[in-house]
Design an enzyme around this catalytic site. Structure first.
Site, PDB file in Angstrom:
ATOM      1  N   ASP A 192      26.300  13.955  27.927  1.00 48.90           N
ATOM      2  CA  ASP A 192      25.413  14.952  28.903  1.00 48.90           C
ATOM      3  C   ASP A 192      23.775  14.915  27.552  1.00 48.90           C
ATOM      4  OD1 ASP A 192      27.020  17.651  29.181  1.00 48.90           O
ATOM      5  OD2 ASP A 192      27.706  16.260  27.445  1.00 48.90           O
TER       6      ASP A 192
ATOM      7  N   HIS B 155      30.131  21.242  26.421  1.00 49.73           N
ATOM      8  CA  HIS B 155      29.772  20.071  27.105  1.00 49.73           C
ATOM      9  C   HIS B 155      30.568  20.962  28.694  1.00 49.73           C
ATOM     10  CE1 HIS B 155      30.280  16.335  29.428  1.00 49.73           C
ATOM     11  NE2 HIS B 155      31.686  15.811  29.695  1.00 49.73           N
TER      12      HIS B 155
ATOM     13  N   ARG C  61      34.328  22.165  34.870  1.00 45.58           N
ATOM     14  CA  ARG C  61      35.560  21.200  34.064  1.00 45.58           C
ATOM     15  C   ARG C  61      36.553  22.459  33.179  1.00 45.58           C
ATOM     16  NH1 ARG C  61      30.221  18.850  32.027  1.00 45.58           N
ATOM     17  NH2 ARG C  61      30.088  17.092  32.444  1.00 45.58           N
TER      18      ARG C  61
ATOM     19  N   ARG D 158      22.346  11.488  29.327  1.00 47.89           N
ATOM     20  CA  ARG D 158      21.645  12.188  30.562  1.00 47.89           C
ATOM     21  C   ARG D 158      20.905  12.485  30.229  1.00 47.89           C
ATOM     22  NH1 ARG D 158      27.311  14.488  33.314  1.00 47.89           N
ATOM     23  NH2 ARG D 158      28.744  12.346  33.771  1.00 47.89           N
TER      24      ARG D 158
END
Ligand SMILES: NC(=O)c1ccc[n+]([C@@H]2O[C@H](COP(=O)([O-])OP(=O)(O)OC[C@H]3O[C@@H](n4cnc5c(N)ncnc54)[C@H](O)[C@@H]3O)[C@@H](O)[C@H]2O)c1
Length: 235
Positions: free
Chosen positions: A151, A178, A91, A154
């Protein structure tokens, strides 16, 4: 002046922006929704698609593709504009392009006289949320990043799939960035109220090595869905 209705503007009508828009409409959270994208045709198309589905909903929500000037009386502006990750890319590698986009979008939102809450989703989300706060001049409690929300969901999904139980019985969080340095707080993760570390001590269905694998799957999700996950969410 703020609108008397619940008005949200979504900037960036790609995968994330349209999912957020659909979700807000579906849950009846808003009265007015404005979609903005550098690709005007995309914003127009998504607005029309959302309107097409509206007759099944219970709420009369106004949706249209609009301009930055319409942020003036919005309660919330959600920014999802930017490029997304390619396979193998982190990212943080999106920062050069997306930081410029974030600065430009934030300036245009603020130029309207916007006085609400900014919600940032574009990646790298933590860095870009800081940038949006800096550029906007808003107080820190009015610039919110989505952080590790995704997250965390998840994590719950992965633990649930491993133990074959409903994810709603799992309470635990991913904290920090993140991104690649995120951390699963296993010491405060519970399953139906029982600490996950107790489950490991019982040497029953989970090992310390499993936790490492689960953390890694949260950080780098598999590119394909699986039947194990599907079974958990049906019925
Ligand atoms: N925070 C999270 O949990 C999370 C999750 C998934 C994706 N993301 C991030 O969200 C962002 C969007 O992802 P996506 O999958 O929707 O991408 P996408 O490519 O589907 O959509 C991005 C949209 O932004 C628009 N855009 C680009 N530059 C713009 C500008 N200057 N002004 C207005 N609109 C502009 C594009 O035209 C496109 O429609 C990415 O940065 C991605 O990494 C964040």
């Amino acid at each position: 002046m703020k609108s008397t209705s619940r008005k949200v503007v979504v900037v960036g009508t790609g995968f994330v922006g349209t999912s957020i828009a659909y979700s807000m409409i579906n849950q009846g959270l808003i009265n007015e929704l404005v979609l903005i994208d550098v690709n005007r045709d995309k914003a127009e198309g998504e607005a029309l698609d959302l309107l097409d589905g509206m007759s099944w909903g219970q709420e009369n929500i106004k949706v249209w593709a609009g301009e930055y000037s319409e942020c003036k009386d919005a309660d919330i502006v959600v920014i999802t504009a930017g490029i997304n990750q390619k396979p193998g890319q982190t990212r943080l590698e999106l920062i050069d392009v997306n930081a410029e986009i974030m600065a430009s979008v934030t300036k245009q939102v603020m130029a309207s006289g916007f006085d609400g809450v900014l919600v940032i989703a574009s990646n790298p989300v933590d860095v870009l949320t800081y940038q949006a706060w800096r550029v906007s001049g808003l107080s820190a409690n009015r610039v919110v990043g989505t952080g590790t929300t995704l997250d965390t969901t998840r994590l719950r999904k992965e633990v649930a799939a491993k133990l074959a139980i409903d994810p709603r019985n799992i309470h635990g969080y991913i904290i920090g960035e993140h991104g690649d340095s995120e951390v699963a707080v296993w010491s405060h993760t519970t399953i139906g109220g029982q600490p996950i570390v107790e489950l490991i001590k019982q040497k029953d269905r989970l090992t310390v090595a499993d936790l490492a694998v689960l953390s890694e799957r949260v950080k780098m999700p598999p590119m394909k869905s699986s039947i194990e996950n599907k079974q958990l969410f049906t019925g």
